[in-house]
Design an enzyme around this catalytic site. Structure first.
Site, short mmCIF file in Angstrom:
data_model
loop_
_atom_site.label_atom_id
_atom_site.label_comp_id
_atom_site.label_asym_id
_atom_site.label_seq_id
_atom_site.Cartn_x
_atom_site.Cartn_y
_atom_site.Cartn_z
N ARG A 214 0.78 -1.31 -0.08
CA ARG A 214 0.01 -0.13 -0.05
C ARG A 214 0.82 1.23 0.10
NH1 ARG A 214 -3.82 -3.65 3.30
NH2 ARG A 214 -2.58 -3.38 5.03
N PHE A 230 -12.18 -3.81 -5.57
CA PHE A 230 -12.26 -4.84 -4.31
C PHE A 230 -11.62 -4.25 -3.25
CE2 PHE A 230 -11.23 -7.27 -8.36
CZ PHE A 230 -12.43 -8.15 -8.49
N ASP A 252 -16.36 -2.01 -4.03
CA ASP A 252 -16.64 -3.47 -3.39
C ASP A 252 -17.97 -4.07 -3.46
OD1 ASP A 252 -14.48 -4.92 -1.69
OD2 ASP A 252 -16.50 -5.62 -0.71
N ASP A 301 -7.41 -5.53 -6.16
CA ASP A 301 -6.64 -6.35 -4.99
C ASP A 301 -7.81 -7.46 -4.81
OD1 ASP A 301 -5.71 -7.34 -2.90
OD2 ASP A 301 -6.09 -5.51 -1.50
N CYS A 341 -3.77 -13.41 -4.02
CA CYS A 341 -3.50 -13.80 -2.89
C CYS A 341 -3.90 -15.14 -2.72
CB CYS A 341 -4.50 -12.97 -1.64
SG CYS A 341 -6.09 -13.13 -1.95
#
Length: 400
Positions: A214, A230, A252, A301, A341
């Site tokens: 970040r 996201f 989101d 993300d 991720c």
């Protein structure tokens, strides 16, 4: 010291011998001695060679998880305090400890346990029966170790509510370990303030693994128009805002997440420039493209699109789609920030998927940076499961 003996099949345990900490059920030849699931056992190779000690659970595919490879080791309070002290010493040398992951399972040689620190509170996630038994002693040791550095823990909350506990024969659990306290805690990271909801937020309440990723985005965003997809509780969007972006849109699918992101924007006095929208990213990106929208920086993300090898094909389609759509929304010479991720989305496959997306979007990519998870989520070599986050920054250019 530990009489129950687990003996491997001839030729089995290759990953264990290479440095992994797991013994799978199909690698075991025999188990000799009386035991209960969760007990400490000794592991030998087929020829009787000592391999380590760990805790056993025959209900799990991961039947034994090693705690030590040293012969004669005793798993007692002193052993656990040393493990905890080593973990804390490592964090003090490598990361901002105001909020950080204190224990990262196998990478800290405490398999199946995660402990996150948010200011003066801890969140615990226990995913294995054996470590669950050791958890009270580990947490006591952790509080003692932190107190030596003047950090008094105000409260501990448990978020052991993952489905994987069912595979260990344990119930899912969420609740206080300490006396009850306000589980909405304010933290600061990279100069940005957040309210972390330890009780009802995702996972342990906040994704600490992107901490320095970040920060890496901040330098791209001053005076820019930014799209953060996201956004969860707004972390990348707020880093863009604090860096001086002209405008930021965070998106989101969770209304709860959006409301929390808006609260975090107000906390940082960024509500005039950082806005949030509840929408499905897969639906919104084509709509923005159709309207002719363009952004200087697009951030992707997403949550893990796959949590097993069986669903990789569909995950690849998802990653390819959002990256293709994201690239089309980037101004010529602007930047795409994209990550995965999922442990099962291996680095080579993720890179290949991005290349395919760039080809489909008729864009040229110049790699600015490649990063992984924050150093408080250390990658233990030979323990592949500890490496999961892939993070790229690209400059996106029109075909030359």
């Amino acid at each position: 010291m530990y009489d129950t003996l687990v003996t491997l099949k001839k030729g089995a345990g290759r990953t264990l011998k290479a440095g992994s900490m797991w013994v799978y059920n199909n690698e075991i030849e025999s188990i000799a001695g009386d035991f209960e699931n969760g007990d400490i056992v000794t592991v030998h190779d087929s020829d009787g060679f000592f391999l380590g000690i760990g805790f056993i659970n025959t209900r799990s595919k991961l039947t034994v998880r090693l705690l030590s490879r040293k012969k004669g080791t005793v798993i007692d309070d002193a052993f656990l305090e040393k493990r905890v002290q080593n973990a804390w010493d490592y964090r003090k040398q490598t990361v901002d400890t105001g909020c950080c992951r204190l224990i990262f399972g196998e990478a800290d040689w405490l398999p199946g346990l995660v402990v996150d620190k948010f200011s003066d509170c801890l969140v615990v996630e226990s995913l294995a029966l054996g470590i669950d038994r050791l958890k009270p002693a580990i947490l006591d040791a952790l509080c003692r170790v932190l107190k030596k550095d003047g950090i008094v823990i105000r409260g501990i909350f448990e978020r052991s509510d993952a489905k994987v506990r069912l595979q260990e024969g344990m119930e899912r659990y969420k609740g206080f370990i300490s006396e009850p306290f306000d589980t909405k805690v304010e933290i600061e990271e990279n100069g940005v303030k957040y309210i972390v909801d330890m009780e009802d937020g995702q996972k342990t309440g906040f994704f600490l693994d992107q901490k320095y990723n970040r920060a890496a985005v901040q330098r791209l965003c001053k005076g820019k128009k930014v799209l953060d997809c996201f956004t969860h509780t707004g972390s990348f969007a707020l880093n863009a805002g604090i860096a001086g972006a002209d405008s930021v849109l965070g998106v989101d699918a969770s209304q709860t997440g959006v409301l929390q992101a808006e609260e975090n924007a107000r906390l940082n006095h960024l509500e005039d420039r950082v806005k949030f929208q509840c929408a499905d990213v897969f639906e919104l990106l084509p709509q923005l493209e159709e309207k002719g929208e363009k952004f200087d920086v697009v951030i992707l993300d997403p949550p893990a699109f796959t949590k097993s090898r069986n669903s990789i094909k569909n995950a690849v389609k998802g990653y390819r789609e959002i990256n293709l759509r994201g690239m089309k929304l980037v101004e010529d010479g602007g930047f795409l920030v994209t990550c995965s991720c999922s442990h099962f989305m291996e680095p080579e496959l993720f890179a290949k998927t991005i290349r395919e997306a760039a080809h489909g979007a008729h864009k040229r990519l110049r790699q600015v940076e490649f990063r992984t998870q924050c150093c408080d989520h250390p990658i233990l070599w030979a323990a592949d499961e500890s490496y999961y986050l892939k993070f790229y920054i690209f400059q996106v250019c029109e075909e030359q």
